[in-house]
Design an enzyme around this catalytic site. Structure first.
Site, PDB file in Angstrom:
ATOM      1  N   ASN A 150      10.945  -1.781  -5.494  1.00  0.00           N
ATOM      2  CA  ASN A 150      10.376  -2.528  -4.718  1.00  0.00           C
ATOM      3  C   ASN A 150       9.584  -1.225  -3.585  1.00  0.00           C
ATOM      4  O   ASN A 150       8.522  -1.310  -3.189  1.00  0.00           O
ATOM      5  CB  ASN A 150      10.271  -4.008  -4.123  1.00  0.00           C
ATOM      6  CG  ASN A 150       9.127  -4.097  -3.033  1.00  0.00           C
ATOM      7  OD1 ASN A 150       8.562  -5.060  -2.908  1.00  0.00           O
ATOM      8  ND2 ASN A 150      10.110  -3.876  -1.943  1.00  0.00           N
ATOM      9  N   ARG A 197      11.493  -5.932   4.285  1.00  0.00           N
ATOM     10  CA  ARG A 197      10.595  -7.031   5.093  1.00  0.00           C
ATOM     11  C   ARG A 197       9.556  -7.028   3.744  1.00  0.00           C
ATOM     12  O   ARG A 197      10.248  -6.190   2.535  1.00  0.00           O
ATOM     13  CB  ARG A 197       9.605  -5.819   5.965  1.00  0.00           C
ATOM     14  CG  ARG A 197       9.526  -4.053   5.265  1.00  0.00           C
ATOM     15  CD  ARG A 197       8.373  -3.465   6.414  1.00  0.00           C
ATOM     16  NE  ARG A 197       8.602  -2.393   6.609  1.00  0.00           N
ATOM     17  CZ  ARG A 197       7.136  -2.033   6.131  1.00  0.00           C
ATOM     18  NH1 ARG A 197       6.421  -2.562   6.107  1.00  0.00           N
ATOM     19  NH2 ARG A 197       7.079   0.082   5.493  1.00  0.00           N
ATOM     20  N   LYS A 240       0.588   3.522  -8.344  1.00  0.00           N
ATOM     21  CA  LYS A 240       0.830   2.163  -9.386  1.00  0.00           C
ATOM     22  C   LYS A 240      -0.029   2.264 -10.514  1.00  0.00           C
ATOM     23  O   LYS A 240       0.945   1.711 -12.202  1.00  0.00           O
ATOM     24  CB  LYS A 240      -0.066   1.212  -9.310  1.00  0.00           C
ATOM     25  CG  LYS A 240       0.821   0.872  -7.287  1.00  0.00           C
ATOM     26  CD  LYS A 240       1.980   0.620  -7.029  1.00  0.00           C
ATOM     27  CE  LYS A 240       2.071   0.543  -5.724  1.00  0.00           C
ATOM     28  NZ  LYS A 240       4.158   0.154  -5.329  1.00  0.00           N
ATOM     29  N   ALA A 255      13.801  -3.603   0.754  1.00  0.00           N
ATOM     30  CA  ALA A 255      14.222  -5.212   0.668  1.00  0.00           C
ATOM     31  C   ALA A 255      14.633  -5.596   2.464  1.00  0.00           C
ATOM     32  O   ALA A 255      14.217  -6.514   2.530  1.00  0.00           O
ATOM     33  CB  ALA A 255      14.939  -5.524   0.214  1.00  0.00           C
ATOM     34  N   TYR A 295      -3.018   5.763  -4.597  1.00  0.00           N
ATOM     35  CA  TYR A 295      -2.651   4.858  -4.264  1.00  0.00           C
ATOM     36  C   TYR A 295      -2.460   4.106  -6.017  1.00  0.00           C
ATOM     37  O   TYR A 295      -1.215   3.419  -6.236  1.00  0.00           O
ATOM     38  CB  TYR A 295      -2.723   4.347  -3.535  1.00  0.00           C
ATOM     39  CG  TYR A 295      -2.447   2.304  -3.772  1.00  0.00           C
ATOM     40  CD1 TYR A 295      -0.822   2.068  -2.921  1.00  0.00           C
ATOM     41  CD2 TYR A 295      -2.586   1.315  -4.156  1.00  0.00           C
ATOM     42  CE1 TYR A 295      -0.120   1.562  -2.999  1.00  0.00           C
ATOM     43  CE2 TYR A 295      -1.868  -0.107  -3.998  1.00  0.00           C
ATOM     44  CZ  TYR A 295      -0.680   0.473  -3.494  1.00  0.00           C
ATOM     45  OH  TYR A 295       0.436  -0.565  -3.064  1.00  0.00           O
ATOM     46  N   ILE A 354      -1.370  -9.370  -0.214  1.00  0.00           N
ATOM     47  CA  ILE A 354      -0.351 -10.266  -0.126  1.00  0.00           C
ATOM     48  C   ILE A 354       0.028  -9.951   2.037  1.00  0.00           C
ATOM     49  O   ILE A 354      -0.724  -8.941   2.618  1.00  0.00           O
ATOM     50  CB  ILE A 354       1.430 -10.106  -0.433  1.00  0.00           C
ATOM     51  CG1 ILE A 354       0.285 -10.235  -2.071  1.00  0.00           C
ATOM     52  CG2 ILE A 354       2.153 -10.673   0.054  1.00  0.00           C
ATOM     53  CD1 ILE A 354       0.187 -11.319  -2.793  1.00  0.00           C
TER      54      ILE A 354
END
Length: 248
Positions: free
Chosen positions: A95, A20, A164, A18, A160, A193
């Protein structure tokens, strides 16, 4: 700091990774909704302290906790620190993640293992650690940060993709087993993002291929997280936040 109509003033939230990017935006949004927030970080202490300062300046309550969430004993120590400093954890946002860009001819076994440990195993470790308390109180919200790569080819690499996709499977498995105990488990799946992780991809003309014609903002992901935290009837779902780049 973002504002919210969701009232979490009696709740404690832990957000991993958390300091960044998306994690930072989620921590700030949860604090704006009234939650006491534990800001987990692994290396960037000064940035975690900046998040604490933002929360404190708005009248919120927060602590920073260093831990590598892919390591079991560090997770255990982190949970103890959060419970001692803020209280029992009601909201967990998994996260923390890594997105090392590697093609299939370059990817090593060590890189594959590290990606699964950080992106998938960490969510398992943190979830297992908070579940006893949530089950005892019969209330909990767990949100896992997935990616559009879980269901598509992606731009980072097969390691990756696998991490996920596994995270979404973990989400559904926990949701199916915990719903009757007042605990919801959902995934939020961002893509492209505007964060440090995506910076190397900007040169690949990805923006031109997106229906909305721009990168997403971390706050837009945080909004989706707060939506599932505030809804007791959404569980086992993956919420896509990707500007239309894929359709789930």
């Amino acid at each position: 700091m973002p504002t919210s109509t969701l009232d979490l003033s009696q709740r404690v939230a832990l957000v991993t990774g958390a300091s960044r990017g998306i994690g930072r935006a989620i921590a700030l949004s949860l604090a704006a909704a009234g939650a006491a927030v534990a800001v987990n970080y692994r290396q960037r202490e000064s940035e975690a302290d900046e998040v604490l300062a933002r929360i404190a300046s708005a009248g919120g309550r927060a602590i920073a906790v260093r831990a590598d969430v892919s390591v079991a004993h560090e997770v255990e120590a982190m949970i103890d620190a959060v419970q001692s400093g803020l209280g029992a954890i009601d909201v967990l946002v998994n996260n923390a993640g890594t997105g090392l860009i590697r093609d299939i001819d370059e990817l090593t076994e060590a890189e594959f293992d590290r990606t699964l440990a950080v992106n998938l195993k960490s969510a398992f470790l943190c979830t297992q650690a908070v579940l006893p308390g949530m089950r005892a109180r019969r209330w909990g919200r767990i949100v896992n940060l997935s990616s559009a790569a879980a269901r598509g080819g992606g731009l980072v690499g097969v390691h990756y993709n696998a991490s996920k996709a596994g995270l979404e499977g973990l989400t559904r498995g926990y949701a199916a087993r915990l719903g009757r105990e007042g605990i919801t488990v959902n995934a939020v799946a961002p893509a492209l993002i505007d964060t440090e992780m995506v910076a190397p991809l900007k040169a690949a003309n990805v923006v031109e291929r997106m229906p909305v014609g721009r990168l997403g903002e971390p706050d837009e992901v945080a909004q989706a997280v707060l939506t599932v935290v505030g809804n007791a009837f959404i569980t086992g779902q993956t919420i896509a936040v990707n500007g239309g780049v894929t359709f789930i």
